[in-house]
Design an enzyme around this catalytic site. Structure first.
Site, PDB file in Angstrom:
ATOM      1  N   ASN A   9       0.869  -1.175   0.000  1.00  0.00           N
ATOM      2  CA  ASN A   9       0.000   0.000   0.000  1.00  0.00           C
ATOM      3  C   ASN A   9       0.909   1.229   0.000  1.00  0.00           C
ATOM      4  O   ASN A   9       1.493   1.572   1.030  1.00  0.00           O
ATOM      5  CB  ASN A   9      -0.893  -0.045   1.263  1.00  0.00           C
ATOM      6  CG  ASN A   9      -1.728   1.207   1.424  1.00  0.00           C
ATOM      7  OD1 ASN A   9      -1.782   2.051   0.534  1.00  0.00           O
ATOM      8  ND2 ASN A   9      -2.375   1.325   2.574  1.00  0.00           N
ATOM      9  N   TRP A  10       1.006   1.863  -1.153  1.00  0.00           N
ATOM     10  CA  TRP A  10       1.950   2.990  -1.286  1.00  0.00           C
ATOM     11  C   TRP A  10       1.456   4.243  -0.580  1.00  0.00           C
ATOM     12  O   TRP A  10       2.210   5.185  -0.412  1.00  0.00           O
ATOM     13  CB  TRP A  10       2.191   3.296  -2.777  1.00  0.00           C
ATOM     14  CG  TRP A  10       3.014   2.281  -3.508  1.00  0.00           C
ATOM     15  CD1 TRP A  10       3.226   0.968  -3.163  1.00  0.00           C
ATOM     16  CD2 TRP A  10       3.750   2.489  -4.733  1.00  0.00           C
ATOM     17  NE1 TRP A  10       4.036   0.356  -4.101  1.00  0.00           N
ATOM     18  CE2 TRP A  10       4.368   1.264  -5.073  1.00  0.00           C
ATOM     19  CE3 TRP A  10       3.927   3.585  -5.580  1.00  0.00           C
ATOM     20  CZ2 TRP A  10       5.164   1.110  -6.214  1.00  0.00           C
ATOM     21  CZ3 TRP A  10       4.715   3.443  -6.721  1.00  0.00           C
ATOM     22  CH2 TRP A  10       5.332   2.213  -7.027  1.00  0.00           C
ATOM     23  N   LYS A  11       0.179   4.265  -0.213  1.00  0.00           N
ATOM     24  CA  LYS A  11      -0.422   5.467   0.404  1.00  0.00           C
ATOM     25  C   LYS A  11      -0.116   6.689  -0.468  1.00  0.00           C
ATOM     26  O   LYS A  11      -0.069   6.558  -1.694  1.00  0.00           O
ATOM     27  CB  LYS A  11       0.069   5.620   1.849  1.00  0.00           C
ATOM     28  CG  LYS A  11      -0.163   4.327   2.660  1.00  0.00           C
ATOM     29  CD  LYS A  11      -0.050   4.515   4.137  1.00  0.00           C
ATOM     30  CE  LYS A  11      -0.284   3.176   4.831  1.00  0.00           C
ATOM     31  NZ  LYS A  11      -0.255   3.265   6.274  1.00  0.00           N
ATOM     32  N   HIS A  98      -9.548   1.077   4.423  1.00  0.00           N
ATOM     33  CA  HIS A  98      -8.287   1.188   5.168  1.00  0.00           C
ATOM     34  C   HIS A  98      -8.518   2.059   6.400  1.00  0.00           C
ATOM     35  O   HIS A  98      -9.310   2.997   6.363  1.00  0.00           O
ATOM     36  CB  HIS A  98      -7.207   1.793   4.265  1.00  0.00           C
ATOM     37  CG  HIS A  98      -5.865   1.774   4.931  1.00  0.00           C
ATOM     38  ND1 HIS A  98      -5.477   2.769   5.791  1.00  0.00           N
ATOM     39  CD2 HIS A  98      -4.862   0.879   4.898  1.00  0.00           C
ATOM     40  CE1 HIS A  98      -4.269   2.461   6.257  1.00  0.00           C
ATOM     41  NE2 HIS A  98      -3.876   1.327   5.726  1.00  0.00           N
ATOM     42  N   GLU A 100      -7.028   4.432   7.611  1.00  0.00           N
ATOM     43  CA  GLU A 100      -6.903   5.891   7.374  1.00  0.00           C
ATOM     44  C   GLU A 100      -8.168   6.436   6.704  1.00  0.00           C
ATOM     45  O   GLU A 100      -8.541   7.584   6.926  1.00  0.00           O
ATOM     46  CB  GLU A 100      -5.636   6.173   6.558  1.00  0.00           C
ATOM     47  CG  GLU A 100      -4.391   6.009   7.431  1.00  0.00           C
ATOM     48  CD  GLU A 100      -3.174   5.428   6.744  1.00  0.00           C
ATOM     49  OE1 GLU A 100      -3.065   5.517   5.505  1.00  0.00           O
ATOM     50  OE2 GLU A 100      -2.319   4.860   7.461  1.00  0.00           O
ATOM     51  N   GLU A 168      -5.890  -5.211  10.098  1.00  0.00           N
ATOM     52  CA  GLU A 168      -4.853  -4.236  10.416  1.00  0.00           C
ATOM     53  C   GLU A 168      -5.204  -3.544  11.730  1.00  0.00           C
ATOM     54  O   GLU A 168      -6.013  -2.606  11.752  1.00  0.00           O
ATOM     55  CB  GLU A 168      -4.750  -3.184   9.304  1.00  0.00           C
ATOM     56  CG  GLU A 168      -4.371  -3.774   7.967  1.00  0.00           C
ATOM     57  CD  GLU A 168      -3.712  -2.722   7.077  1.00  0.00           C
ATOM     58  OE1 GLU A 168      -2.594  -2.985   6.623  1.00  0.00           O
ATOM     59  OE2 GLU A 168      -4.292  -1.656   6.863  1.00  0.00           O
ATOM     60  N   GLY A 174       2.008   1.835  10.963  1.00  0.00           N
ATOM     61  CA  GLY A 174       2.984   2.917  10.896  1.00  0.00           C
ATOM     62  C   GLY A 174       3.625   3.253  12.235  1.00  0.00           C
ATOM     63  O   GLY A 174       4.299   4.268  12.383  1.00  0.00           O
ATOM     64  N   SER A 214       2.877  -2.565  10.335  1.00  0.00           N
ATOM     65  CA  SER A 214       4.314  -2.638  10.609  1.00  0.00           C
ATOM     66  C   SER A 214       4.929  -3.993  10.238  1.00  0.00           C
ATOM     67  O   SER A 214       5.801  -4.505  10.941  1.00  0.00           O
ATOM     68  CB  SER A 214       4.623  -2.275  12.067  1.00  0.00           C
ATOM     69  OG  SER A 214       4.215  -0.944  12.327  1.00  0.00           O
ATOM     70  N   GLY A 235       2.695  -1.351   4.383  1.00  0.00           N
ATOM     71  CA  GLY A 235       2.774   0.091   4.119  1.00  0.00           C
ATOM     72  C   GLY A 235       4.229   0.517   3.971  1.00  0.00           C
ATOM     73  O   GLY A 235       4.841   0.348   2.929  1.00  0.00           O
ATOM     74  N   GLY A 236       4.794   1.034   5.059  1.00  0.00           N
ATOM     75  CA  GLY A 236       6.142   1.625   5.014  1.00  0.00           C
ATOM     76  C   GLY A 236       7.180   0.771   4.293  1.00  0.00           C
ATOM     77  O   GLY A 236       7.938   1.270   3.452  1.00  0.00           O
TER      78      GLY A 236
HETATM   79  P1  PGA Z   1       2.531  -0.023   7.795  1.00  0.00           P
HETATM   80  O1  PGA Z   1       1.134   0.245   7.056  1.00  0.00           O
HETATM   81  O2  PGA Z   1       3.090  -1.285   7.219  1.00  0.00           O
HETATM   82  O3  PGA Z   1       3.373   1.189   7.480  1.00  0.00           O
HETATM   83  O4  PGA Z   1       2.232  -0.152   9.253  1.00  0.00           O
HETATM   84  C1  PGA Z   1       0.252  -0.805   6.777  1.00  0.00           C
HETATM   85  C2  PGA Z   1      -0.995  -0.261   6.142  1.00  0.00           C
HETATM   86  O5  PGA Z   1      -1.436   0.829   6.541  1.00  0.00           O
HETATM   87  O6  PGA Z   1      -1.582  -0.889   5.244  1.00  0.00           O
END
Ligand code: PGA
Length: 257
Positions: A9-11, A98, A100, A168, A174, A214, A235-236
């Site tokens: 997930n590149w956000k 998601h 967010e 998640e 994050g 994470s 994500g990251g």
């Molecule tokens: P993260 O993000 O790996 O940076 O914790 C995961 C996500 O939000 O899908």
């Protein structure tokens, strides 16, 4: 046997030049892996990158998708994108709900139910995200929260073969904190039980449930070896090609030869 799916997930990261470099590294790394055809790899990029990414991953095993969609097919919704527009790019997957989107943009289960249906009715696969906040976990409400996020959104009218669920925990996204293997496995079992109630046990056993929050090269093997963890939403760590490839390699290692 569920085929593991590693989704990045590149956000809101990567301009066109940066994206080309990252996707180049991913395609090269995936090409070098002995994937035995056993692991699916997906990248979910910002809307602006979907067309160039389509070109960059053409004729490679890497799939691509979007991170959100509007539930209506068209109309006066300034700034939004419809599922038909996403289909134009050739993408195959859309992340829905998601944390967010839920917590920063206020998307609730009733709206997410419409988004999931828009995605699957268009023939795309929805990666539907669920997860509790830290307050909810500490109040002992995790199961109740997960069950309402599942029950209010996923019904028998959603074709199970176009559904992936991602667990998640909001407190792990994050933050560098990861659910312990026991915590992840427990919630994945609850999600599968919810799916069995919605569909039936055999169907529930075919739906992939990803863990996200994470996920890094250092913890991927432990998480991906859990019986009900069928992949990861990253994500990251998906923004660095070598880290993303290391996580994919950990998934490949779980696939029997
Ligand atoms: P993260 O993000 O790996 O940076 O914790 C995961 C996500 O939000 O899908």
């Amino acid at each position: 046997m569920r085929k593991p799916l590693i989704a990045g997930n590149w956000k809101m990261h990567k301009t066109l030049v940066e994206a080309r470099e990252l996707v180049g590294g991913i395609v090269e790394g995936v090409g070098k892996l002995d994937a035995r055809g056993g692991v699916e790899v997906l990248i979910c990029t910002p809307y602006t990158l979907l067309f160039p990414i389509a070109k960059a991953v053409a004729k490679t095993p890497v799939m691509f998708g979007a991170q959100n969609v509007h539930e209506e097919s068209q109309g006066a919704f300034t700034g939004e994108v419809s599922v038909a527009m996403l289909k134009d790019t050739g993408c195959t997957h859309v992340i829905v709900g998601h944390s967010e989107r839920r917590h920063v943009f206020g998307e609730k289960n009733d709206r997410l139910a419409k988004k999931v249906r828009a995605v699957v009715e268009a023939g795309l696969t929805a990666i539907y995200c669920v997860g509790e906040t830290l307050d909810e976990r500490e109040a002992g409400r995790t199961r109740e929260v997960i069950e309402s996020q599942m029950g209010e959104v996923i019904g028998p009218d959603v074709p199970a073969d176009r559904l992936v669920v991602a667990y998640e925990p909001v407190w792990a996204i994050g933050t560098g904190k990861t659910a312990s293997p026991e915590q992840a496995q427990e919630v994945h079992e609850w999600i599968r039980a919810s799916l069995a109630g919605t569909y039936d046990r055999a169907t529930a056993d075919r739906v992939r449930i990803l863990y996200g929050g994470s996920v890094k090269p250092g913890n991927a093997a432990d998480l991906l070896s859990l019986p009900d963890v069928d992949g990861a939403l990253v994500g990251g760590a998906c923004l660095v090609a070598s880290d993303f490839i290391a996580i994919i390699s950990a998934a490949v290692a779980t696939v029997p030869a």
